[in-house]
Design a protein around this motif. Structure first.
Motif, PDB file in Angstrom:
ATOM      1  N   GLU A 121      56.522  64.915  43.997  1.00  0.00           N
ATOM      2  CA  GLU A 121      57.009  63.724  43.430  1.00  0.00           C
ATOM      3  C   GLU A 121      55.986  62.534  43.931  1.00  0.00           C
ATOM      4  N   GLN A 122      55.461  61.617  42.752  1.00  0.00           N
ATOM      5  CA  GLN A 122      54.963  60.326  43.383  1.00  0.00           C
ATOM      6  C   GLN A 122      55.740  59.186  42.538  1.00  0.00           C
ATOM      7  N   PRO A 123      55.164  58.154  43.469  1.00  0.00           N
ATOM      8  CA  PRO A 123      55.820  57.028  42.951  1.00  0.00           C
ATOM      9  C   PRO A 123      55.291  56.340  41.760  1.00  0.00           C
ATOM     10  N   ALA A 124      56.103  55.514  41.017  1.00  0.00           N
ATOM     11  CA  ALA A 124      55.552  54.693  39.691  1.00  0.00           C
ATOM     12  C   ALA A 124      54.240  54.018  39.956  1.00  0.00           C
ATOM     13  N   SER A 125      54.217  53.356  41.182  1.00  0.00           N
ATOM     14  CA  SER A 125      53.340  52.642  41.603  1.00  0.00           C
ATOM     15  C   SER A 125      52.471  53.169  42.889  1.00  0.00           C
ATOM     16  N   ALA A 126      51.156  52.840  42.775  1.00  0.00           N
ATOM     17  CA  ALA A 126      50.157  53.587  43.832  1.00  0.00           C
ATOM     18  C   ALA A 126      50.597  53.038  45.085  1.00  0.00           C
ATOM     19  N   TYR A 127      50.834  51.725  45.075  1.00  0.00           N
ATOM     20  CA  TYR A 127      51.145  51.075  46.440  1.00  0.00           C
ATOM     21  C   TYR A 127      52.497  50.241  46.344  1.00  0.00           C
ATOM     22  N   LEU A 128      52.720  49.930  47.926  1.00  0.00           N
ATOM     23  CA  LEU A 128      53.799  49.013  47.974  1.00  0.00           C
ATOM     24  C   LEU A 128      53.092  47.662  48.007  1.00  0.00           C
ATOM     25  N   TYR A 129      53.752  46.629  47.461  1.00  0.00           N
ATOM     26  CA  TYR A 129      53.185  45.333  47.428  1.00  0.00           C
ATOM     27  C   TYR A 129      54.347  44.363  48.073  1.00  0.00           C
ATOM     28  N   ASP A 180      45.200  49.097  35.758  1.00  0.00           N
ATOM     29  CA  ASP A 180      44.428  49.543  36.974  1.00  0.00           C
ATOM     30  C   ASP A 180      44.026  48.560  37.923  1.00  0.00           C
ATOM     31  N   VAL A 181      43.932  47.320  37.533  1.00  0.00           N
ATOM     32  CA  VAL A 181      43.368  46.501  38.472  1.00  0.00           C
ATOM     33  C   VAL A 181      44.529  46.697  39.749  1.00  0.00           C
ATOM     34  N   LEU A 182      45.705  46.991  39.481  1.00  0.00           N
ATOM     35  CA  LEU A 182      46.567  47.272  40.622  1.00  0.00           C
ATOM     36  C   LEU A 182      46.149  48.307  41.535  1.00  0.00           C
ATOM     37  N   LEU A 183      45.418  49.139  41.231  1.00  0.00           N
ATOM     38  CA  LEU A 183      44.964  49.905  42.188  1.00  0.00           C
ATOM     39  C   LEU A 183      43.852  49.396  43.253  1.00  0.00           C
ATOM     40  N   TYR A 184      43.601  48.128  42.847  1.00  0.00           N
ATOM     41  CA  TYR A 184      42.653  47.551  43.830  1.00  0.00           C
ATOM     42  C   TYR A 184      43.281  46.193  44.592  1.00  0.00           C
ATOM     43  N   VAL A 185      44.250  45.580  43.590  1.00  0.00           N
ATOM     44  CA  VAL A 185      44.808  44.178  44.270  1.00  0.00           C
ATOM     45  C   VAL A 185      46.256  44.324  43.806  1.00  0.00           C
ATOM     46  N   HIS A 186      46.816  43.117  44.785  1.00  0.00           N
ATOM     47  CA  HIS A 186      48.037  42.874  44.633  1.00  0.00           C
ATOM     48  C   HIS A 186      48.438  42.343  43.330  1.00  0.00           C
ATOM     49  N   PRO A 187      49.649  42.505  42.682  1.00  0.00           N
ATOM     50  CA  PRO A 187      49.982  41.972  41.241  1.00  0.00           C
ATOM     51  C   PRO A 187      49.496  40.510  41.255  1.00  0.00           C
ATOM     52  N   ARG A 188      50.078  39.768  42.417  1.00  0.00           N
ATOM     53  CA  ARG A 188      49.564  38.223  42.316  1.00  0.00           C
ATOM     54  C   ARG A 188      48.304  37.840  42.136  1.00  0.00           C
ATOM     55  N   THR A 218      28.297  50.791  38.449  1.00  0.00           N
ATOM     56  CA  THR A 218      27.899  52.149  38.392  1.00  0.00           C
ATOM     57  C   THR A 218      28.882  52.877  39.107  1.00  0.00           C
ATOM     58  N   LEU A 219      29.380  52.622  40.366  1.00  0.00           N
ATOM     59  CA  LEU A 219      30.482  53.284  40.937  1.00  0.00           C
ATOM     60  C   LEU A 219      31.591  53.294  40.519  1.00  0.00           C
ATOM     61  N   ALA A 220      32.087  52.206  39.867  1.00  0.00           N
ATOM     62  CA  ALA A 220      33.287  52.008  39.243  1.00  0.00           C
ATOM     63  C   ALA A 220      33.387  52.976  38.213  1.00  0.00           C
ATOM     64  N   VAL A 221      32.318  53.095  37.321  1.00  0.00           N
ATOM     65  CA  VAL A 221      32.101  53.738  36.113  1.00  0.00           C
ATOM     66  C   VAL A 221      32.063  55.291  36.358  1.00  0.00           C
ATOM     67  N   ALA A 222      31.399  55.646  37.427  1.00  0.00           N
ATOM     68  CA  ALA A 222      31.190  57.064  37.540  1.00  0.00           C
ATOM     69  C   ALA A 222      32.257  57.761  38.471  1.00  0.00           C
ATOM     70  N   GLY A 223      33.159  56.931  39.040  1.00  0.00           N
ATOM     71  CA  GLY A 223      34.279  57.612  39.871  1.00  0.00           C
ATOM     72  C   GLY A 223      35.344  57.324  39.082  1.00  0.00           C
ATOM     73  N   GLY A 224      35.413  56.355  38.140  1.00  0.00           N
ATOM     74  CA  GLY A 224      36.774  56.181  37.322  1.00  0.00           C
ATOM     75  C   GLY A 224      37.876  55.346  38.325  1.00  0.00           C
ATOM     76  N   PRO A 225      38.768  54.654  37.806  1.00  0.00           N
ATOM     77  CA  PRO A 225      39.931  53.929  38.803  1.00  0.00           C
ATOM     78  C   PRO A 225      40.664  54.841  39.611  1.00  0.00           C
ATOM     79  N   ARG A 226      40.598  54.514  40.830  1.00  0.00           N
ATOM     80  CA  ARG A 226      41.405  55.337  41.833  1.00  0.00           C
ATOM     81  C   ARG A 226      42.238  54.510  43.022  1.00  0.00           C
ATOM     82  N   ALA A 227      43.224  54.971  43.245  1.00  0.00           N
ATOM     83  CA  ALA A 227      43.958  54.277  44.247  1.00  0.00           C
ATOM     84  C   ALA A 227      43.392  54.896  45.362  1.00  0.00           C
TER      85      ALA A 227
END
Lengths: 261, 358
Positions: free
Chosen positions: A249-257, A32-40, A84-93
């Motif tokens: 239809e949605q892509p496998a990855s939330a974003y383009l990197y 889920d870290v990829l919802l927030y940052v680039h893979p690198r 708290t925000l992270a836990v309450a909202g859950g991981p989101r793109a």
């Protein structure tokens, strides 16, 4: 017998550092870290996980020694807000609404590249050269943004070609009702630098689309006049004349990197 | 025209496809957390380096390696990023520590402002973002160096530049000798330690003036002291990072960038508009060139360059982090100087680009 004095402040701080470390670890393990940052950036987040763990252990050791701050500080609460925000909202793109505040990349042809110059152009050139006119060119994530930029910069290369891509519907001011930008968000380091990358598409059913609806569109490339909604300047871009839509239809990855460098 | 039945595949990350009832709050949270996830590793690195300097490097060492010539020192400080490529999150604690160790303020300020621009990672990302345009890379690097050196020089001649840190004694190289806690670290400091006046308290006060003692106690003790200090310092810097990230995320969520395009062609206003945006968005200097590239069709060249030079030097996030250790008056003067210099430089670039000069 000597009694160990426990410092509540240091103990609280050690617990907060540990909580941050565990939260980041969970994001890494679940991807889920990829919802927030680039893979690198993952390696840096791993560094933070280990660093916070070590600092937590060292602070806990100090707490047992009773040599570190006696009472918890008010500022510790600040560190609990993101958790708290992270836990309450859950991981989101980022949602499609994020595109509304940002400038659409394809609307400014030729201004940006998505990977090391030269390498992208060669890749695109080889893809375009090797594809028969009847072959469907599918926008793979690796070169999606580069191809979108190229469609705005060199529309003639896409005329008559079969094109297929996934994205969400995004409208810009002044666009005719039967046209939308089929859009993805591209992030370079983290979601704070997200940019919408759009490909112009046209079909009668587009008029009924709500902004943010995901879909796959397939159609034929066509060179068309386009007025930039931000500058009022006219140019030509490549547009997909859509003949097939797969709603939802949605892509496998939330974003383009963009390519890692 | 066919409309096929949708094949739904969720994006990577469990739950990411859920729709929020409050999409703006959800976007704010995502941007807020993303800034923290991106910045904390570098802030951690900065505090570790800062703590290592604090424990291991003496003021005498700093004094010994300083160039004799002021200009040479300023130029060396402006190019330090090539040897020390840290970003605008890590540079604040490191600069603070170097100042406390007696690095003269002009050099520290020059280092602070230049290091997040004049470094190989940032210059390479600029090259990539602008499609291999070396001119943009050179202009960004040279403007970054020039403004950093100029600001450092001016700050050095101002009274506030002689003692920019909060609650500290005059700190020239060598003046620290005899301090158990360094000028930035003692009773009343905000690092989270108790500071008993027992100078043998073994929790890692300033050891810089006495490297021999650290040497005697061995590497393990020194490492423990560095980690103990970093654990406290990350609280001190991190709370301002969190505040700054919250402001930046709010701006990202509510500020429509298209609203600025109306002034995109004005030589001075366009520069000011993108500088305000750079300040509020608080982007990482590794990534800001990619955003700047999207502005290239809408804003003047000077505005785009000012966005890439001003943002890494001054933004919401690092202003708040600076306020943690520096005097508010010093931060205000620094902000004013850098703002004026970037505004002027961007305007000058626009005049030159339009043939208005010469």
């Amino acid at each position: 017998m000597k009694r160990t004095r426990i410092s509540p402040g240091a103990a609280a701080w050690a617990a907060i550092l540990l909580a941050w470390s565990l939260w980041m670890l969970r994001l890494l393990v679940s991807e889920d870290v990829l919802l927030y940052v680039h893979p690198r950036m993952r390696v840096f987040v791993w560094f933070a996980v280990l660093g916070f763990l070590v600092l937590s252990a060292v602070t806990a050791r100090s707490a047992l020694g009773g040599t570190v701050g006696r009472a918890p500080r008010a500022g510790y609460a600040l560190f609990l807000v993101p958790l708290t925000l992270a836990v309450a909202g859950g991981p989101r793109a980022l949602g499609a609404g994020a595109a509304e505040n940002r400038l659409l990349r394809a609307a400014a042809p030729g201004t940006a590249q998505s990977a090391a110059p030269g390498r992208t152009e060669r890749t695109l050139d080889s893809i375009l050269a090797s594809a028969d006119p009847g072959t469907v060119l599918s926008f793979e994530d690796d070169f999606h943004s580069a191809m979108a930029a190229d469609m705005a910069a060199a529309p003639e290369r896409y005329e008559g070609r079969r094109l297929s891509l996934v994205g969400f519907a995004h409208r810009v001011p002044g666009l005719p009702a039967d046209r939308v930008f089929v859009t993805r968000l591209l992030i370079t380091c983290c979601a704070a630098d997200a940019e919408p990358v759009g490909v112009l598409a046209s079909w009668p059913g587009a008029a009924g689309l709500r902004g943010g609806e995901w879909m796959r569109v397939t159609g034929t490339g066509k060179r068309t006049a386009y007025r930039n909604p931000y500058t009022g300047k006219d140019s030509f871009v490549a547009m997909v004349e859509v003949d097939e839509v797969v709603p939802g239809e949605q892509p496998a990855s939330a974003y383009l990197y963009p390519g890692q460098f | 025209m066919r409309e096929a039945v949708g094949r739904r595949r969720p994006p990577s990350g469990a739950g990411s496809s859920r729709r929020s009832e409050y999409p703006r709050l959800a976007d704010f949270t995502t941007v807020f957390l993303s800034i923290l996830l991106e910045a904390f590793p570098f802030v951690l690195l900065g505090t570790l380096i800062s703590s290592a300097i604090h424990i291991l490097v003496s003021a005498e060492t700093i004094a010994r390696i300083l160039p004799r010539s002021r200009l040479a020192g300023l130029l060396a400080a402006s190019a330090a990023g090539f040897a020390f490529p840290i970003c605008e999150c890590a540079n604040v604690p490191v600069t603070r520590r170097l100042l406390a160790k007696g690095l003269p303020a002009p050099l520290a300020v020059t280092f602070l402002l230049a290091v997040a621009i004049v470094n190989p990672v940032v210059l390479f990302s600029t090259w990539v973002a602008f499609g291999g345009n070396l001119g943009v890379v050179l202009l960004r690097g040279l403007l970054g160096m020039g403004i950093a050196v100029l600001t450092g020089w001016i700050v050095g001649s101002l009274p506030v530049g002689r003692q920019p840190l909060r609650d500290t004694a005059p700190g020239g190289a060598g003046e620290e000798q005899g301090w158990e806690h360094g000028p930035d670290h003692g009773p009343g400091c905000d690092c989270g330690h108790d500071h008993p006046h027992d100078h043998d308290a073994g929790h890692g006060g300033n050891r810089g003036a006495d490297t021999g003692r650290a040497g005697r106690r061995g590497a393990a003790d020194a490492a423990l002291e560095i980690l103990t200090h970093a654990g406290a310092e990350i609280y001190s810097v991190g709370r301002y990072l969190i505040l700054g990230a919250a402001v930046a995320a709010l701006m990202q969520t509510i500020l429509p960038r298209a609203a600025l395009v109306g002034v995109g062609a004005a030589p001075l206003l366009s520069v000011a508009a993108l500088m305000v945006l750079a300040y509020l968005l608080s982007l990482c200097s590794e990534a800001d060139a990619f955003i700047a590239a999207t502005f290239a069709g809408y804003f003047t060249p000077g505005a785009v360059l000012a966005f890439m030079v001003y943002g890494p030097m001054m933004d919401v996030k690092n202003t708040l982090m600076l306020l943690d250790g520096f005097k508010p008056r010093f931060v205000a003067i620094l902000l004013a100087l850098v703002t004026a210099a970037c505004l002027g430089a961007g305007f000058l670039v626009n005049l030159l680009a339009s043939g208005g000069v010469g």
